[in-house]
Write a protein that holds these residues in place. Structure first.
Motif, mmCIF file in Angstrom:
data_model
loop_
_atom_site.group_PDB
_atom_site.id
_atom_site.type_symbol
_atom_site.label_atom_id
_atom_site.label_comp_id
_atom_site.label_asym_id
_atom_site.label_seq_id
_atom_site.Cartn_x
_atom_site.Cartn_y
_atom_site.Cartn_z
ATOM 1 N N GLY A 167 52.962 48.520 37.418
ATOM 2 C CA GLY A 167 52.549 49.201 38.421
ATOM 3 C C GLY A 167 51.001 49.345 38.785
ATOM 4 O O GLY A 167 50.844 49.923 39.612
ATOM 5 N N VAL A 168 50.326 48.256 38.142
ATOM 6 C CA VAL A 168 48.981 48.174 38.438
ATOM 7 C C VAL A 168 48.754 47.749 39.720
ATOM 8 O O VAL A 168 49.397 46.901 40.144
ATOM 9 C CB VAL A 168 48.066 47.390 37.375
ATOM 10 N N GLN A 169 47.888 48.443 40.675
ATOM 11 C CA GLN A 169 47.697 48.118 41.926
ATOM 12 C C GLN A 169 46.531 47.442 42.353
ATOM 13 O O GLN A 169 46.271 46.675 43.469
ATOM 14 C CB GLN A 169 47.666 49.607 42.573
ATOM 15 N N ASP A 170 45.496 47.843 41.494
ATOM 16 C CA ASP A 170 43.866 47.069 41.657
ATOM 17 C C ASP A 170 44.074 45.490 41.256
ATOM 18 O O ASP A 170 44.138 45.335 40.194
ATOM 19 C CB ASP A 170 42.852 47.685 40.888
ATOM 20 N N PRO A 171 44.048 44.647 42.102
ATOM 21 C CA PRO A 171 43.866 43.228 41.636
ATOM 22 C C PRO A 171 42.697 42.869 40.807
ATOM 23 O O PRO A 171 42.731 41.948 39.751
ATOM 24 C CB PRO A 171 43.968 42.323 42.913
ATOM 25 N N GLY A 172 41.701 43.482 40.893
ATOM 26 C CA GLY A 172 40.555 43.138 39.944
ATOM 27 C C GLY A 172 41.244 43.747 38.514
ATOM 28 O O GLY A 172 40.850 43.086 37.228
ATOM 29 N N ASN A 173 41.756 44.978 38.416
ATOM 30 C CA ASN A 173 42.517 45.250 37.056
ATOM 31 C C ASN A 173 43.335 44.167 36.489
ATOM 32 O O ASN A 173 43.407 44.204 35.231
ATOM 33 C CB ASN A 173 42.852 46.550 37.016
ATOM 34 N N LEU A 174 44.244 43.877 37.422
ATOM 35 C CA LEU A 174 45.399 42.931 36.839
ATOM 36 C C LEU A 174 44.648 41.629 36.399
ATOM 37 O O LEU A 174 44.942 41.166 35.363
ATOM 38 C CB LEU A 174 46.178 42.712 37.756
ATOM 39 N N GLY A 175 43.823 41.115 37.306
ATOM 40 C CA GLY A 175 43.254 39.836 36.774
ATOM 41 C C GLY A 175 42.231 40.101 35.440
ATOM 42 O O GLY A 175 42.369 39.126 34.514
ATOM 43 N N THR A 176 41.674 41.261 35.317
ATOM 44 C CA THR A 176 40.941 41.478 34.124
ATOM 45 C C THR A 176 41.948 41.481 32.712
ATOM 46 O O THR A 176 41.630 41.189 31.683
ATOM 47 C CB THR A 176 39.822 42.970 34.281
ATOM 48 N N ILE A 177 42.949 42.121 33.051
ATOM 49 C CA ILE A 177 43.908 42.435 31.828
ATOM 50 C C ILE A 177 44.529 40.888 31.623
ATOM 51 O O ILE A 177 44.567 40.624 30.463
ATOM 52 C CB ILE A 177 45.223 43.257 32.349
#
Length: 266
Positions: A124-134
């Motif tokens: 459920g992560v919504q920020d694409p920057g967060n997803l890419g960093t993960i």
């Protein structure tokens, strides 16, 4: 002399521009990669490239020219004007080259074929920057695959791709997985489930990260879904010593995944 496309009605240009929209990416199974470094990572990955666009200015630079020449052996490369590339690209200042490529996603059951693997679940992560960093952190910490649940942001969006710094091309990726399918697959493969949480949780430093394991990182505001929390073998928290309320989800992933890496390689 190479002819330069100046029309915004060119079919490749129109498709590249349309792929900025998630709906078109889902319908076509394609996505756009921009910039020399990310395009090099894509080319090295062996993923299928449908076509590429480049400018005369990019072709005059040694590194980009080598990339364009190598890509030309695998797909159709079209020289376009600066204005046309700006229309096709998502970034405000494109680097003069972009590729349209086919998404590579793996069914979750295929990910679970080996033992003692570590999976990162993005729930459920919504920020694409967060997803890419993960994705980037999971790659660096030696995770075996990343699983993105249904309702999360798109890992093939431009911002997620750039934040991943090419790591999306290094790790097997399952996308749009519903909670029920995830839990069934993990149960059958005897994969333990650890979830980040603020309540009924123990410090991540007390956890044993060895063996077959999945670590779940949840939505920026709501955290991990109640369904996954209810089935977790262990809930984890990161102690906060200052006045900050919590860590950003991508920062939390870095802290926990590197402790997991330390244990698994110790």
């Amino acid at each position: 002399m190479t002819e330069t496309v100046t029309s915004l009605q060119n079919s490749a240009v129109k498709l590249a521009a349309a792929l900025q929209q998630k709906k078109r990416r889902e319908e076509s199974g394609l996505f756009v990669v921009e910039g020399v470094r990310l395009c090099e990572e894509l080319l090295a990955s062996g993923w299928e490239i449908e076509f590429g666009l480049f400018t005369e200015s990019a072709a005059s630079q040694e590194r980009a020219a080598q990339l364009i020449q190598e890509a030309g052996r695998r797909c159709r490369m079209t020289q376009v004007s600066e204005a046309v590339l700006a229309k096709a690209a998502e970034t405000e200042q494109p680097q003069g080259v972009l590729f349209a490529a086919r998404q590579v996603v793996v069914p979750i059951n295929q990910l679970l074929s080996a033992e003692n693997q570590m999976f990162v679940v993005v729930d459920g992560v919504q920020d694409p920057g967060n997803l890419g960093t993960i994705l980037r952190t999971a790659d660096a910490a030696g995770a075996d695959a990343v699983i993105v649940t249904a309702g999360s942001t798109d890992p093939f969006s431009g911002k997620a791709l750039r934040a991943s710094m090419g790591s999306i091309f290094h790790l097997p990726l399952a996308v749009g997985i519903c909670h029920a399918d995830l839990l069934t697959a993990f149960g059958q493969a005897k994969v333990r489930l650890f979830a980040t949480a603020l309540e009924a949780a123990s410090c991540y430093l007390e956890a044993d990260f060895r063996g077959s394991l999945a670590v779940v990182f949840g939505n920026e505001g709501k955290g991990v879904s109640t369904e996954l929390l209810a089935h977790a073998d262990r809930n984890l928290f990161i102690p906060i010593y200052g006045q900050a309320e919590s860590l950003n989800v991508a920062a939390a992933a870095a802290v926990i995944l590197y402790e997991a890496a330390r244990q698994r390689r110790g």
